[in-house]
Design an enzyme around this catalytic site. Structure first.
Site, PDB file in Angstrom:
ATOM      1  N   ASP A   9     -19.546 -30.224 -48.842  1.00 11.38           N
ATOM      2  CA  ASP A   9     -18.956 -29.576 -50.026  1.00 11.38           C
ATOM      3  C   ASP A   9     -18.699 -28.104 -49.704  1.00 11.38           C
ATOM      4  O   ASP A   9     -19.421 -27.213 -50.182  1.00 11.38           O
ATOM      5  CB  ASP A   9     -19.903 -29.727 -51.228  1.00 11.38           C
ATOM      6  CG  ASP A   9     -20.014 -31.175 -51.684  1.00 11.38           C
ATOM      7  OD1 ASP A   9     -19.004 -31.903 -51.603  1.00 11.38           O
ATOM      8  OD2 ASP A   9     -21.094 -31.583 -52.131  1.00 11.38           O
ATOM      9  N   LYS A  60     -12.749 -41.170 -55.041  1.00 14.92           N
ATOM     10  CA  LYS A  60     -12.904 -41.553 -56.454  1.00 14.92           C
ATOM     11  C   LYS A  60     -11.558 -41.992 -57.060  1.00 14.92           C
ATOM     12  O   LYS A  60     -11.078 -41.442 -58.045  1.00 14.92           O
ATOM     13  CB  LYS A  60     -13.526 -40.411 -57.257  1.00 14.92           C
ATOM     14  CG  LYS A  60     -14.953 -40.091 -56.828  1.00 14.92           C
ATOM     15  CD  LYS A  60     -15.692 -39.238 -57.845  1.00 14.92           C
ATOM     16  CE  LYS A  60     -17.160 -39.102 -57.517  1.00 14.92           C
ATOM     17  NZ  LYS A  60     -17.448 -38.254 -56.351  1.00 14.92           N
ATOM     18  N   ARG A 162     -33.696 -35.389 -53.705  1.00 16.73           N
ATOM     19  CA  ARG A 162     -34.375 -34.095 -53.573  1.00 16.73           C
ATOM     20  C   ARG A 162     -35.717 -34.277 -52.885  1.00 16.73           C
ATOM     21  O   ARG A 162     -36.614 -34.909 -53.447  1.00 16.73           O
ATOM     22  CB  ARG A 162     -34.602 -33.473 -54.971  1.00 16.73           C
ATOM     23  CG  ARG A 162     -33.314 -33.063 -55.685  1.00 16.73           C
ATOM     24  CD  ARG A 162     -32.677 -31.896 -54.981  1.00 16.73           C
ATOM     25  NE  ARG A 162     -31.396 -31.490 -55.533  1.00 16.73           N
ATOM     26  CZ  ARG A 162     -30.214 -31.915 -55.108  1.00 16.73           C
ATOM     27  NH1 ARG A 162     -30.120 -32.806 -54.147  1.00 16.73           N
ATOM     28  NH2 ARG A 162     -29.093 -31.453 -55.630  1.00 16.73           N
TER      29      ARG A 162
END
Ligand code: C5P
Length: 214
Positions: A9, A60, A162
């Site tokens: 990203d 997507k 995480r």
């Protein structure tokens, strides 16, 4: 064995490439999302492939059936490993998309429920993905176990990972640690910021893999 997919990203290709170079010994899959792909197109995919790694091209896709099929055919031309389609695009669109795969590429993963959405039924979405022949689904940590238990044949791609040592949740709402995700049946762990924001990203990747038994 589950695989880590590092999310590229980033705004520019050279920054993305520096991360591929940094991580490629430990990570073989990199996600190119809309941010990078809209700016650089197939060049971004080639950049990752040049380093011997695979690309999850997170497009997507969501359109009428014929356009979904053409989008998948174009994605196949890049040689990417996988792409995504919204399951809400209808079963006709999912069927057309699946028919456009070339020699099994790209694998098509259905977006069940966006983590930003307040509601949606991931089991219904997974059922539709299975019936239409998708390879897998992108599913949140909260829904992973029930989806995998109900549809063990579907690959489960899980964002919102995480490590226990990473305190920040960022904007992820339904988080799992890497080992929780693996024990709930994740096949691919999509991880971005916990690696990107780490003081020593490569060490963090090694810790994640050790912790999750990868
Ligand atoms: O949060 P992290 O940086 O690990 O995100 C990795 C990937 O997870 C992103 O590239 C995005 O596709 C996905 N994501 C998500 N839901 C969010 C934020 C990110 O599914 N709220």
């Amino acid at each position: 064995m589950a695989e880590i997919i590092f999310a590229l990203d980033f705004e520019n290709l050279s920054e993305a490439e520096s991360w591929v170079k940094k991580l490629k010994g430990e990570i073989n899959f990199f996600k190119i999302g809309l941010q990078l792909f809209i700016r650089y197109g197939p060049e971004a995919v080639r950049m990752v492939q040049k380093h011997g790694a695979e690309v999850f091209l997170d497009l997507k896709i969501h359109d009428i059936p014929s356009i979904c099929a053409k989008a998948v055919a174009s994605a196949a031309e890049t040689g990417c490993f996988s792409t995504t389609i919204h399951i809400a695009a209808t079963s006709e669109a999912l069927n057309s998309a699946c028919a456009a795969r070339t020699s099994g590429r790209p694998r098509i993963w259905g977006v069940t429920v966006l983590s930003s959405a307040k509601q949606g039924n991931s089991l219904d979405a997974a059922s539709q993905a299975f019936l239409c022949g998708l390879n897998g689904v992108v599913v949140s940590g909260a829904d992973l176990k029930k989806v995998k238990d109900s549809f063990p044949q579907l690959e489960c791609v899980v964002p919102g990972i995480r490590p226990a040592s990473y305190a920040l949740k960022d904007d992820q709402k339904r988080i799992l640690t890497p080992s929780e995700a693996v024990s709930c049946g994740a096949d691919y762990l999509v991880i971005g910021r916990p690696i990107r924001n780490a003081e020593n990203p490569l060490e963090t990747v090694k810790e994640i893999k050790k912790d999750a038994g990868l």
